[in-house]
Design a protein around this motif. Structure first.
Motif, PDB file in Angstrom:
ATOM      1  N   GLY A 461       0.842  -1.182   0.000  1.00  0.00           N
ATOM      2  CA  GLY A 461       0.000   0.000   0.000  1.00  0.00           C
ATOM      3  C   GLY A 461       0.873   1.227   0.000  1.00  0.00           C
ATOM      4  O   GLY A 461       0.389   2.337   0.213  1.00  0.00           O
ATOM      5  N   GLY A 462       2.185   1.029  -0.209  1.00  0.00           N
ATOM      6  CA  GLY A 462       3.138   2.119  -0.227  1.00  0.00           C
ATOM      7  C   GLY A 462       3.583   2.463  -1.628  1.00  0.00           C
ATOM      8  O   GLY A 462       2.823   3.011  -2.414  1.00  0.00           O
ATOM      9  N   THR A 467       3.080   4.319  -7.288  1.00  0.00           N
ATOM     10  CA  THR A 467       3.501   4.349  -8.685  1.00  0.00           C
ATOM     11  C   THR A 467       2.328   4.045  -9.610  1.00  0.00           C
ATOM     12  O   THR A 467       2.173   4.689 -10.662  1.00  0.00           O
ATOM     13  CB  THR A 467       4.631   3.328  -8.918  1.00  0.00           C
ATOM     14  N   ARG A 468       1.481   3.095  -9.225  1.00  0.00           N
ATOM     15  CA  ARG A 468       0.292   2.802 -10.041  1.00  0.00           C
ATOM     16  C   ARG A 468      -0.606   4.036 -10.144  1.00  0.00           C
ATOM     17  O   ARG A 468      -1.140   4.358 -11.210  1.00  0.00           O
ATOM     18  CB  ARG A 468      -0.485   1.638  -9.448  1.00  0.00           C
ATOM     19  N   GLY A 469      -0.795   4.709  -9.017  1.00  0.00           N
ATOM     20  CA  GLY A 469      -1.635   5.899  -9.035  1.00  0.00           C
ATOM     21  C   GLY A 469      -1.052   7.003  -9.886  1.00  0.00           C
ATOM     22  O   GLY A 469      -1.776   7.684 -10.635  1.00  0.00           O
ATOM     23  N   MET A 470       0.260   7.208  -9.825  1.00  0.00           N
ATOM     24  CA  MET A 470       0.897   8.246 -10.627  1.00  0.00           C
ATOM     25  C   MET A 470       0.824   7.907 -12.113  1.00  0.00           C
ATOM     26  O   MET A 470       0.651   8.799 -12.958  1.00  0.00           O
ATOM     27  CB  MET A 470       2.352   8.420 -10.192  1.00  0.00           C
ATOM     28  N   LEU A 471       0.941   6.641 -12.451  1.00  0.00           N
ATOM     29  CA  LEU A 471       0.776   6.236 -13.847  1.00  0.00           C
ATOM     30  C   LEU A 471      -0.646   6.495 -14.320  1.00  0.00           C
ATOM     31  O   LEU A 471      -0.878   6.980 -15.436  1.00  0.00           O
ATOM     32  CB  LEU A 471       1.140   4.756 -14.008  1.00  0.00           C
ATOM     33  N   ALA A 479     -10.633   9.528 -11.817  1.00  0.00           N
ATOM     34  CA  ALA A 479     -11.227   9.082 -10.549  1.00  0.00           C
ATOM     35  C   ALA A 479     -10.476   7.879  -9.994  1.00  0.00           C
ATOM     36  O   ALA A 479     -10.248   7.785  -8.770  1.00  0.00           O
ATOM     37  CB  ALA A 479     -12.701   8.737 -10.754  1.00  0.00           C
ATOM     38  N   ASP A 480     -10.065   6.952 -10.884  1.00  0.00           N
ATOM     39  CA  ASP A 480      -9.296   5.786 -10.424  1.00  0.00           C
ATOM     40  C   ASP A 480      -7.946   6.226  -9.864  1.00  0.00           C
ATOM     41  O   ASP A 480      -7.475   5.701  -8.846  1.00  0.00           O
ATOM     42  CB  ASP A 480      -9.081   4.812 -11.584  1.00  0.00           C
ATOM     43  N   ALA A 481      -7.321   7.160 -10.537  1.00  0.00           N
ATOM     44  CA  ALA A 481      -6.024   7.655 -10.075  1.00  0.00           C
ATOM     45  C   ALA A 481      -6.154   8.287  -8.692  1.00  0.00           C
ATOM     46  O   ALA A 481      -5.317   8.064  -7.807  1.00  0.00           O
ATOM     47  CB  ALA A 481      -5.464   8.670 -11.070  1.00  0.00           C
ATOM     48  N   ARG A 482      -7.209   9.068  -8.486  1.00  0.00           N
ATOM     49  CA  ARG A 482      -7.403   9.725  -7.191  1.00  0.00           C
ATOM     50  C   ARG A 482      -7.545   8.697  -6.070  1.00  0.00           C
ATOM     51  O   ARG A 482      -6.882   8.808  -5.023  1.00  0.00           O
ATOM     52  CB  ARG A 482      -8.635  10.621  -7.243  1.00  0.00           C
ATOM     53  N   GLU A 483      -8.376   7.680  -6.298  1.00  0.00           N
ATOM     54  CA  GLU A 483      -8.581   6.678  -5.252  1.00  0.00           C
ATOM     55  C   GLU A 483      -7.290   5.898  -4.985  1.00  0.00           C
ATOM     56  O   GLU A 483      -6.972   5.588  -3.821  1.00  0.00           O
ATOM     57  CB  GLU A 483      -9.710   5.727  -5.661  1.00  0.00           C
ATOM     58  N   ALA A 484      -6.566   5.554  -6.039  1.00  0.00           N
ATOM     59  CA  ALA A 484      -5.310   4.813  -5.850  1.00  0.00           C
ATOM     60  C   ALA A 484      -4.307   5.647  -5.064  1.00  0.00           C
ATOM     61  O   ALA A 484      -3.600   5.131  -4.183  1.00  0.00           O
ATOM     62  CB  ALA A 484      -4.737   4.420  -7.202  1.00  0.00           C
ATOM     63  N   ALA A 502       3.171  13.824  -1.336  1.00  0.00           N
ATOM     64  CA  ALA A 502       3.197  13.852  -2.800  1.00  0.00           C
ATOM     65  C   ALA A 502       2.007  13.100  -3.367  1.00  0.00           C
ATOM     66  O   ALA A 502       1.407  13.526  -4.375  1.00  0.00           O
ATOM     67  CB  ALA A 502       4.503  13.247  -3.313  1.00  0.00           C
ATOM     68  N   ALA A 503       1.621  11.986  -2.736  1.00  0.00           N
ATOM     69  CA  ALA A 503       0.466  11.220  -3.212  1.00  0.00           C
ATOM     70  C   ALA A 503      -0.818  12.029  -3.057  1.00  0.00           C
ATOM     71  O   ALA A 503      -1.687  12.021  -3.943  1.00  0.00           O
ATOM     72  CB  ALA A 503       0.359   9.901  -2.443  1.00  0.00           C
ATOM     73  N   LEU A 504      -0.961  12.749  -1.944  1.00  0.00           N
ATOM     74  CA  LEU A 504      -2.173  13.542  -1.737  1.00  0.00           C
ATOM     75  C   LEU A 504      -2.238  14.732  -2.689  1.00  0.00           C
ATOM     76  O   LEU A 504      -3.317  15.101  -3.173  1.00  0.00           O
ATOM     77  CB  LEU A 504      -2.235  14.011  -0.284  1.00  0.00           C
ATOM     78  N   LEU A 505      -1.093  15.362  -2.953  1.00  0.00           N
ATOM     79  CA  LEU A 505      -1.077  16.450  -3.936  1.00  0.00           C
ATOM     80  C   LEU A 505      -1.461  15.929  -5.319  1.00  0.00           C
ATOM     81  O   LEU A 505      -2.201  16.592  -6.067  1.00  0.00           O
ATOM     82  CB  LEU A 505       0.306  17.098  -3.978  1.00  0.00           C
ATOM     83  N   ALA A 506      -0.969  14.740  -5.665  1.00  0.00           N
ATOM     84  CA  ALA A 506      -1.337  14.151  -6.958  1.00  0.00           C
ATOM     85  C   ALA A 506      -2.809  13.768  -6.982  1.00  0.00           C
ATOM     86  O   ALA A 506      -3.479  13.906  -8.019  1.00  0.00           O
ATOM     87  CB  ALA A 506      -0.463  12.925  -7.231  1.00  0.00           C
ATOM     88  N   ALA A 507      -3.345  13.294  -5.847  1.00  0.00           N
ATOM     89  CA  ALA A 507      -4.774  12.984  -5.786  1.00  0.00           C
ATOM     90  C   ALA A 507      -5.603  14.249  -5.984  1.00  0.00           C
ATOM     91  O   ALA A 507      -6.650  14.230  -6.651  1.00  0.00           O
ATOM     92  CB  ALA A 507      -5.110  12.326  -4.447  1.00  0.00           C
ATOM     93  N   ALA A 508      -5.148  15.357  -5.405  1.00  0.00           N
ATOM     94  CA  ALA A 508      -5.842  16.630  -5.606  1.00  0.00           C
ATOM     95  C   ALA A 508      -5.776  17.051  -7.068  1.00  0.00           C
ATOM     96  O   ALA A 508      -6.758  17.567  -7.625  1.00  0.00           O
ATOM     97  CB  ALA A 508      -5.222  17.705  -4.715  1.00  0.00           C
TER      98      ALA A 508
END
Length: 933
Positions: A461-462, A467-471, A479-484, A502-508
């Motif tokens: 979950g790290g 990396t999957r979410g950023m891809l 929406a999938d990227a945000r949840e990931a 960084a993950a939360l900024l990318a989710a935003a």
């Protein structure tokens, strides 16, 4: 292939349309009695024989003439004229000279020429020789002699395939290149018989095959149906390419031992280099001396003008194999002891530079006969900054393969995937992620591990989900990227707070792209008030304040973020500063921050951010009114996005290009970019891109006078409801909507809605520092004002433009003011603002808008040279009549034409009667036909 899936033979050639057209032309000349010769060359596996099969089938279909065909038999290579014997034995009928005679003395090349002409005496004959380079020398010489003498008047043609054209110099040659990715993917679907191939599997197979059809078929033949569908991880390395690699290596068997040793060193020296960069010539020279190779060989092969012809080439200080599969073939073909010795020699030489330990460690890893935990740890420690991300990814892959612990192997594959993503190699990143177990105990290293220390353990979950979410953020549903990314942040927070932020900024960012304001604030709200990166704090506080209505406080905090970034070269901080400046409306500051972010990415990377930095800068240039600069940056960004597999960024850049084209033209370019943006935005939920693209088309409609269409497109973008546009773009598009609605004659019908919109825009103007907003507000008020107040509002708008600058917006206000004056029969007064509008549009290359201003100026009685256009208009019509005629040809009614041209319906009817009289037509249909002609 396992019993669970079946490989189908391809029924057609993929990616060879150009080559097939050349063969068709060759056969067409033969059918007309003009024979000749064609040599098809290519490395093994690229489809020489398949092209020969296609030629034979086409020849039979075209003329049904005889075919003589033979393929080389390596075992007979030392038997004189054995190739000619096989060819003549394939003749469909008796020849005047028996085939057995070629094995006896007295058979000359001239005899072969006579026999070939005899074969085509009745009908055109096609002679096909496959792998002619493997024929015996006498057969090759005789075939080349005969082929050179076939031509006009000959009813025989020779089609030869060979590894190269050296044996048939002087004959026309066609060299086959590797298949492109699209053709390889189509062939892959044919080979597997399925269209649901997992995208990651497809990318890995296409990459591994390197455009070689036979290699692709071999790889597929060793996969199961579950592996093709992505349900089971692919084996590593992929099996099935042995026959193709052996065929490449067979070309080297006849070389001297010293040359083969040098080739082995060259192939081994590429292992620690980024893919495609070759090997260092200086390192090879030192390795060759250490291996006992003579100076003449090294100087000729490494520094001579030709290298080793057809095998090794030098470019500057780098040495490359002529084909990427050759280096793989050399390493595979060499005995394991020789291969390990080459790697150990290179490791020893590279180890003499202690400051750069990674290359030596990679060579040691290549020489390792078994997993080695200590060596894997050393590789992981050395794979650190400032080494490029591509090299770090490659080193971590080797560290993973050397790992003895499953958890460590998964962690290193995950880290390798992240570095591959940062290097812009998204396909490799996805393939590596497929090797990472998704179980709860998977360890992941933190973002930064001090050199010489062991990595900390982070639960699953790290890094892999991050990396999957950023891809997905750059190439997947938003929406999938945000949840990931939200899930990744939760897993990272206790162990790696920097990457969690960084993950939360990318989710935003994903929520912003999807137009979800609530999700955007939710993602930002999960970031601690004192984040790991101090530059994030004023950005967060500023955005929260702006959304909460504390505009002054928010702008001050965002200004702090902007000032802090100006003293920093951190790419992330500069990109956030660009966004801050755009939020508050400081377009010039956004351009400065965006330019610095772009420079930082170009100098220090990572490569994956190049397209995004260009997108941010292009949008900032648009807001600043510099449309040509925006177009240049967007086009460069589009190439970078395609190269790195970032389809979402490509979609956003097409929307930016559509906006630029809505000003500069042509309208067809605007429509094409907008269509592409909308096609990409729909499946991935990119509301921002869709809103920008729709706005662009509406603005092009306004330029062309299609005000009704423009109003219809803009209404959903500015109104609340299920089909609303992006929350951050509503106010930017509202002035266009007011203009379109008023010019389309909807100001009375939509009076309340327009008034509410202008009041909201007034509030927004008070909150933003966008210099154009006050002028646009005054212009909207002028459009809606009664006659006795409108002129003062236009004057007020022009005064604001004098302060704000910007040619395009000022020219739009002047155009509307001039139209308003002309409609009130104040034509003499209308000419000055209309003339200024024309000059302003020409200055910023707004061609369609300049044409509209030209028409208005002519209608006001001013003689103006028409702007350059792509088509002509019928002679004898006045400029105003031409405009009316064009509108009729487009299908507009008289009332619509009146609104579009700011005329009365009676005036339109008057012009239309004169048009009918001048052109001699009797109906609108006839007029449309004449205008079309």
């Amino acid at each position: 292939m396992t019993p669970s899936t079946t490989v189908h033979s391809p029924l057609r050639l993929y990616g060879r349309s150009g080559e097939l057209a050349i063969v068709e032309t060759f056969l067409g000349r033969l059918a007309q009695g003009d024979g000749g010769a064609l040599v098809v060359t290519a490395p093994p596996g690229l489809g020489r024989s398949a092209l020969l099969d296609a030629a034979v089938a086409a020849h039979h279909a075209r003329s049904g003439g005889p075919v003589l065909r033979a393929a080389a038999v390596p075992a007979e290579r030392r038997l004189a004229r054995s190739g000619l014997h096989a060819l003549l034995c394939s003749a469909p009928g008796p020849l005047s000279v028996p085939a057995d005679r070629v094995l006896r003395s007295g058979f000359t090349p001239d005899t072969l020429l006579t026999l070939l002409r005899e074969a085509g005496a009745d009908r055109p004959a096609l002679v096909c020789v496959d792998d002619a380079h493997a024929w015996d020398p006498e057969s090759r010489a005789a075939l080349g002699f005969a082929a050179r003498r076939l031509g006009a008047g000959s009813r025989a043609a020779v089609l030869i395939t060979a590894a190269d054209e050296t044996s048939f110099a002087g004959l026309p040659a066609l060299r086959l290149g590797p298949l492109d990715d699209r053709a390889a993917a189509a062939l892959l679907e044919r080979l597997t018989g399925r269209t649901d191939i997992d995208p990651v599997v497809r990318g890995e197979l296409v990459r591994e095959a390197a455009g070689n059809p036979r290699l692709l078929a071999g790889l597929v033949g060793h996969l199961t149906a579950d592996q093709v569908a992505g349900r089971t991880v692919l084996p590593f390395p992929l099996p099935g390419g042995e026959s193709v690699l052996d065929a490449h290596a067979a070309q080297l068997d006849g070389l001297p031992a010293g040359t083969r040793t040098l080739l082995l060193l060259a192939a081994a020296a590429q292992e620690h280099e980024p893919e495609g960069t070759g090997a260092d010539a200086g390192l090879l020279l030192r390795a060759g001396h250490r291996a006992g190779l003579g100076a003449p060989l090294l100087d000729r092969a490494l520094f001579g003008p030709g290298g080793i012809p057809g095998i090794l080439e030098r470019t500057g200080s780098r040495v490359h194999f002529s084909h990427p599969l050759l280096s793989r073939a050399v390493l595979r073909h060499a005995p394991s002891a020789h291969r390990r010795a080459a790697h150990e020699l290179l490791a020893a030489l590279l180890g003499q530079v202690p400051a750069l330990p990674l290359p030596a460690l990679v060579q040691r890893a290549c020489a390792a006969p078994a997993p080695d935990a200590a060596l894997a740890d050393a590789l992981e420690r050395a794979a650190a900054s400032p080494r490029p991300h591509a090299e770090r990814s490659a080193a971590l892959i080797r560290a993973a393969l050397l790992s003895t612990d499953e958890a460590e192997r998964a962690a290193r594959f995950a880290a390798a995937a992240e570095h591959a993503r940062l290097a812009g190699d998204t396909g490799r990143a996805r393939a590596l992620l497929a090797r990472v177990a998704a179980g709860p105990g998977t360890p992941v290293p933190p973002a930064r591990t001090p050199a010489g220390t062991a990595p900390r353990r982070v639960p699953a979950g790290g890094l892999a989900p991050f990396t999957r979410g950023m891809l997905a953020l750059r190439d997947g549903p938003a929406a999938d990227a945000r949840e990931a990314l939200l899930a990744a942040a939760a897993g990272l927070a206790p162990h790696d707070p920097g990457r969690a932020v960084a993950a939360l900024l990318a989710a935003a960012e994903a929520a912003w792209a999807s137009g979800d304001a609530i999700a955007y604030l939710d993602a930002l709200g999960r970031i601690p008030d004192r984040p790991h990166d101090p530059s994030v704090a004023p950005y967060l506080a500023g955005v929260r304040a702006v959304f909460a209505g504390r505009t002054a406080q928010g702008h001050e905090l965002l200004a702090q973020c902007l000032r802090a970034a100006e003293a920093d070269d951190d790419t992330g901080a500069l990109l956030r500063a660009t966004a801050c400046a755009l939020v508050v409306g400081e377009a010039e500051s956004a351009c400065r921050a965006g330019a610095r972010a772009l420079a930082a990415v170009r100098s220090t990377g990572p490569e994956v951010l190049l397209a995004h930095a260009l997108e941010q800068l292009a949008y900032a240039e648009l807001r600043a009114g510099r449309h040509s600069r925006a177009r240049a940056h967007a086009l460069e960004g589009l190439h970078a996005a395609r190269r790195t597999g970032q389809s979402n960024t490509s979609t956003h850049l097409h929307a930016v290009l559509a906006l630029a084209a809505s000003v500069e033209g042509p309208a067809e370019a605007c429509a094409a970019h907008a269509d592409t943006a909308l096609a990409g935005a729909g499946p991935h939920g990119l509301v921002q891109a869709a809103t920008l693209a729709t706005w662009a088309v509406a603005r092009a409609d306004l330029a062309a006078g299609r005000t009704g269409e423009a109003a219809a497109r803009l209404a959903p973008l500015v109104r609340p409801g299920p089909r609303h546009g992006h929350f951050g773009i509503r106010m930017l598009a509202l002035p266009c909507y007011v203009e379109a609605a008023v010019l389309a004659g909807r100001s009375v019908e939509w009076a309340a809605e327009l008034a509410d919109g202008v009041r909201e825009f007034e509030i927004w103007t008070a909150r933003t520092v966008d210099p154009h907003a006050p002028a646009q507000l005054a212009r909207c008020r002028a459009l809606l004002a009664p006659a006795d107040e409108a002129e003062a509002r236009y004057t007020e708008a022009l005064a604001h433009h004098d302060v704000a600058g910007g040619d395009f917006e000022r020219a739009r206000t002047q155009l509307l003011y001039g139209q308003w004056l002309r409609r009130r029969r104040r034509t003499r007064e209308a000419r000055d603002p209309l003339r200024d509008a024309l000059v302003g549009f020409e200055r910023c290359s707004a061609r369609a808008w300049a044409e509209r201003a030209t028409g208005e100026l002519r209608a006001a009685g001013e003689a103006v040279d028409p702007p350059a256009t792509d088509g002509g208009t019928p002679a004898g019509l006045t400029p105003q009549q031409q405009r009316v005629a064009r509108c009729v040809a487009e299908g507009a009614t008289n009332r619509e034409i009146a609104r579009r041209l700011s005329l009365s319906p009676r005036t339109v009817d008057h012009h239309l009667r004169n048009v009918f009289a001048v052109l001699g037509v009797r109906s609108r249909t006839e007029l449309a036909r004449v205008m079309g002609e």
